[in-house]
Design a protein around this motif. Structure first.
Motif, short mmCIF file in Angstrom:
data_model
loop_
_atom_site.label_atom_id
_atom_site.label_comp_id
_atom_site.label_asym_id
_atom_site.label_seq_id
_atom_site.Cartn_x
_atom_site.Cartn_y
_atom_site.Cartn_z
N VAL A 68 0.83 -1.21 0.00
CA VAL A 68 0.00 0.00 0.00
C VAL A 68 0.87 1.26 0.00
N THR A 69 1.93 1.27 0.79
CA THR A 69 2.75 2.48 0.93
C THR A 69 3.84 2.60 -0.13
N ARG A 70 3.92 1.64 -1.01
CA ARG A 70 4.99 1.62 -2.03
C ARG A 70 5.15 2.95 -2.76
N PHE A 71 4.06 3.59 -3.12
CA PHE A 71 4.12 4.83 -3.88
C PHE A 71 3.80 6.06 -3.03
N CYS A 72 3.76 5.90 -1.73
CA CYS A 72 3.46 7.02 -0.84
C CYS A 72 4.72 7.81 -0.50
N ARG A 73 4.51 8.97 0.04
CA ARG A 73 5.62 9.84 0.45
C ARG A 73 6.08 9.54 1.86
N PHE A 74 5.63 8.43 2.42
CA PHE A 74 6.05 8.03 3.76
C PHE A 74 6.42 6.56 3.75
N ASN A 75 7.26 6.17 4.68
CA ASN A 75 7.61 4.76 4.85
C ASN A 75 6.50 4.08 5.64
N PRO A 76 6.38 2.76 5.56
CA PRO A 76 5.37 2.07 6.35
C PRO A 76 5.53 2.38 7.84
N TYR A 77 4.40 2.53 8.50
CA TYR A 77 4.41 2.79 9.94
C TYR A 77 4.92 1.55 10.67
N THR A 78 5.59 1.77 11.78
CA THR A 78 6.16 0.66 12.54
C THR A 78 5.58 0.55 13.94
N SER A 79 4.81 1.54 14.38
CA SER A 79 4.24 1.45 15.73
C SER A 79 2.86 2.09 15.78
N ARG A 80 2.06 1.58 16.66
CA ARG A 80 0.72 2.11 16.90
C ARG A 80 0.81 3.54 17.42
N GLU A 81 1.81 3.83 18.26
CA GLU A 81 1.99 5.16 18.82
C GLU A 81 2.28 6.19 17.72
N GLN A 82 3.08 5.78 16.74
CA GLN A 82 3.38 6.64 15.60
C GLN A 82 2.08 6.96 14.83
N ALA A 83 1.24 5.97 14.66
CA ALA A 83 -0.03 6.16 13.96
C ALA A 83 -0.97 7.06 14.76
N ILE A 84 -1.05 6.86 16.06
CA ILE A 84 -1.90 7.71 16.91
C ILE A 84 -1.46 9.16 16.80
N ASP A 85 -0.15 9.39 16.86
CA ASP A 85 0.38 10.74 16.76
C ASP A 85 0.00 11.37 15.42
N TYR A 86 0.14 10.61 14.34
CA TYR A 86 -0.20 11.11 13.01
C TYR A 86 -1.70 11.43 12.90
N ILE A 87 -2.54 10.52 13.36
CA ILE A 87 -3.98 10.74 13.29
C ILE A 87 -4.36 11.97 14.13
N LYS A 88 -3.84 12.05 15.33
CA LYS A 88 -4.19 13.15 16.25
C LYS A 88 -3.69 14.50 15.75
N ASN A 89 -2.45 14.56 15.27
CA ASN A 89 -1.83 15.85 14.98
C ASN A 89 -1.85 16.26 13.51
N THR A 90 -2.13 15.32 12.60
CA THR A 90 -2.16 15.67 11.18
C THR A 90 -3.52 15.39 10.56
N VAL A 91 -4.03 14.19 10.73
CA VAL A 91 -5.26 13.78 10.06
C VAL A 91 -6.49 14.51 10.60
#
Length: 181
Positions: free
Chosen positions: A41-64
């Motif tokens: 899914v992330t192959r053509f994205c501008r980000f590397n695959p997420y490696t932790s749930r905490e990283q995803a929470i931070d992204y959802i909370k502060n960006t999304v």
């Protein structure tokens, strides 16, 4: 209590024909991790695959969540992907860039094309300052190009050295040619 804004689309009768777009919530993090950790899914994205749930929470909370138009693509109210529109700034504010991704399990079922159609049919009403909705797609990402074409977008050309891609395909952060729609 805030009501959730959703848009629903249905065509046909299969289980994938009813999708909705809604704002992300922190409770979507586990579903988000399904596609955000998947290199397909992330192959053509501008980000590397997420490696932790905490990283995803931070992204959802502060960006999304604070983003003006970042929606979960949902099937039976379960987030299976994401779609966003980002308005340019300054004199280019009249142009918006569309981005989307979908969990690999749902590829080839018409879901992404339906989500793109939903956004394209409503964004100009929601954002009256927009005059153009465009998308940039890696030239090797033929699946995404088909999604845009099914949604009525027209390929305008190839922009060389335009997009930064940090995927396994390109090996490192590099500039890759993209198709402009």
């Amino acid at each position: 209590m805030e009501t959730r804004s959703t848009e629903t689309f249905q065509d046909g009768g299969d289980e994938f024909s009813v999708i909705c777009l809604r704002k992300f919530e922190l409770s979507d993090v586990d579903n988000f991790m399904v596609w955000a950790t998947d290199e397909r899914v992330t192959r053509f994205c501008r980000f590397n695959p997420y490696t932790s749930r905490e990283q995803a929470i931070d992204y959802i909370k502060n960006t999304v969540i604070p983003h003006p138009y970042f929606r979960a693509i949902c099937l039976k109210d379960r987030a299976i992907g994401a779609i966003s529109v980002t308005s340019n700034s300054g004199e280019d504010r009249c142009r918006g860039e569309l981005g989307y991704l979908l969990a690999a399990k749902y590829w080839g079922k018409g879901i992404a094309a339906r989500a793109v159609k939903m956004v394209a049919s409503s964004i100009f009403t929601e954002w009256p300052h927009l005059e153009r909705l465009e998308a940039l797609v890696d030239v090797e990402n033929t699946g995404s190009q088909r999604v845009l074409e099914k949604a009525g977008f027209v390929r305008e050309g190839v922009l060389r050295n335009q997009a930064r891609c940090s995927s396994a395909t390109h090996g490192r952060l590099s500039k890759a040619p993209v198709a402009s729609y």
